[in-house]
Design a protein around this motif. Structure first.
Motif, short mmCIF file in Angstrom:
data_model
loop_
_atom_site.label_atom_id
_atom_site.label_comp_id
_atom_site.label_asym_id
_atom_site.label_seq_id
_atom_site.Cartn_x
_atom_site.Cartn_y
_atom_site.Cartn_z
N ARG A 15 60.94 55.79 66.08
CA ARG A 15 61.56 55.52 67.37
C ARG A 15 62.93 56.18 67.36
N PRO A 75 59.09 51.45 63.22
CA PRO A 75 59.51 52.74 63.78
C PRO A 75 61.01 52.88 63.97
N LEU A 96 59.43 58.53 71.22
CA LEU A 96 58.58 58.19 70.08
C LEU A 96 58.03 59.47 69.48
N ILE A 120 55.08 56.54 62.98
CA ILE A 120 55.79 56.69 64.24
C ILE A 120 57.27 56.39 64.01
N ASN A 140 54.74 50.93 60.43
CA ASN A 140 54.15 52.01 59.63
C ASN A 140 53.86 51.50 58.22
N ASP A 153 55.38 61.04 66.76
CA ASP A 153 54.23 60.85 65.89
C ASP A 153 54.37 61.77 64.70
#
Length: 375
Positions: free
Chosen positions: A325, A280, A312, A323, A240, A314
């Motif tokens: 994780r 992420p 995941l 994103i 990101n 968004d």
């Protein structure tokens, strides 16, 4: 000795330059993966090493020998292509034996070589079949067997797994890595799939626009990208990036409610606009009701992707998106607004103009009395 050296190698097609001033050394027994987007020059590099294309400039050495102007048969290499290029009218046995027969090797020697490679690649039961009776994975192993009986000093592989389905690709990656470990043949592997690059190579060479961006072991590439291109290309999901401004020892991002305090070792960074890069897995969702924690930000969750072993998320804040994780157990609803914490010790800062990394990781020591070095 099968070291491969490229010295200031360039390749042009007319006025169009594909490679320029490329310098690369692949040590004897090394497994190097060339990775990059389509058109970056990785396949052209492999073809130059193989002798399928001639370099416009520079020198190519294999095993200490200048092979720049030599044909492929004089370079002691074997190549496996994306297309397996098996003779459809021949059996597997005859496909493997084709090269040795052209070299006028004896029948007993050829039979012995076929038995050895067939046993190693576990294709003994397919020797009397024709390629149309084989699966994609089996054809790939036959292509490898045909290359192995060449007894090469260097293996060149140009996206040999791209025709396989997802499950077979994972199995084939493991197989190729084990084969290299057992045989120790110098291997140069081309792919656009960064997952293949991360899992197979002892060293990754990331390419873009005909030049090398970074050459290093997989984890070093992942954890210490030299610039924004490498950081963005290596990693799935991708890193990101958030535009930030440095002021009074803090990082601030317009339209995202966060205010990140710079660690003490970075207080000497010049004030101005930078890009904050965070992977992420280094953005953590906070429990409901938690707010105003240091180095945290508020995002709306646009999409929730359940992958079984992980989730995941968004994220969006104004025109900025990213994103996260998260763990498989996280219960998040699309459209929900939540607080997320940035693991700033594993973040990266990049120059907005050049894209070069200002620091490898924020936790690494930096001389605050000098301007942080790029790269």
């Amino acid at each position: 000795m099968a070291e491969v050296i490229l010295e200031n190698v360039g390749k042009s097609f007319g006025a169009h330059s594909v490679l320029s001033g490329m310098n690369l050394t692949v040590k004897d027994g090394e497994f190097v993966v060339l990775v990059g987007p389509s058109g970056c020059g990785k396949s052209t590099t492999l073809q130059l090493i193989a002798g399928l294309e001639m370099a416009t400039e520079g020198v190519i050495r294999i095993g200490g020998k200048d092979v720049t102007d030599l044909p492929p048969k004089a370079r002691n290499i074997a190549m496996v292509f994306q297309s397996y290029a098996l003779f459809p009218h021949m059996t597997v046995r005859d496909n493997i034996a084709f090269g040795p027969r052209l070299r006028h090797e004896g029948k007993d020697k050829i039979d012995s070589e076929i038995r050895n490679v067939a046993d190693m690649l576990q294709i003994e039961q397919y020797l009397d079949r024709k390629p149309k009776a084989l699966s994609g994975g089996q054809r790939q192993r036959v292509a490898l067997a045909r290359a192995l009986v060449r007894r090469p000093g260097v293996f060149l592989m140009d996206e040999p797994l791209s025709n396989l389905d997802a499950k077979l690709r994972i199995e084939a990656r493991s197989f190729l890595a084990k084969m290299h470990k057992d045989l120790g043949i110098t291997t140069i592997y081309v792919t656009h799939d960064q997952s293949e690059a991360m899992t197979m190579g002892s060293r990754i060479v990331v390419m873009s626009n005909g030049r090398i961006e970074q050459s290093a072991p997989p984890l070093q590439i992942y954890n210490h990208p030299v610039n924004r291109f490498v950081a963005d290309f290596i990693g799935s999901p991708a890193m990101n990036f958030f535009p930030v401004k440095v002021a009074d020892g803090h990082l601030a991002c317009e339209r995202i409610a966060f205010d990140i305090s710079l660690p003490d070792q970075l207080r000497g960074i010049d004030e101005g606009e930078l890009a904050l890069g965070v992977r992420p897995e280094h953005i953590h969702i906070l429990p409901k009701g938690v707010a105003d924690r240091e180095n945290s930000a508020t995002f709306r969750v646009d999409v929730v992707q359940h992958l079984g072993h992980e989730t995941l998320l968004d994220l969006r804040a104004g025109e900025h998106h990213g994103i996260c994780r998260a763990g498989a157990e996280e219960q998040v609803v699309p459209g929900e607004t939540r607080q997320f914490e940035f693991d700033i010790e594993h973040a990266h800062l990049f120059d907005m103009t050049s894209g070069m990394r200002l620091t490898a990781q924020l936790s690494e020591p930096v001389d605050v009395h000098s301007t942080p070095k790029l790269g």
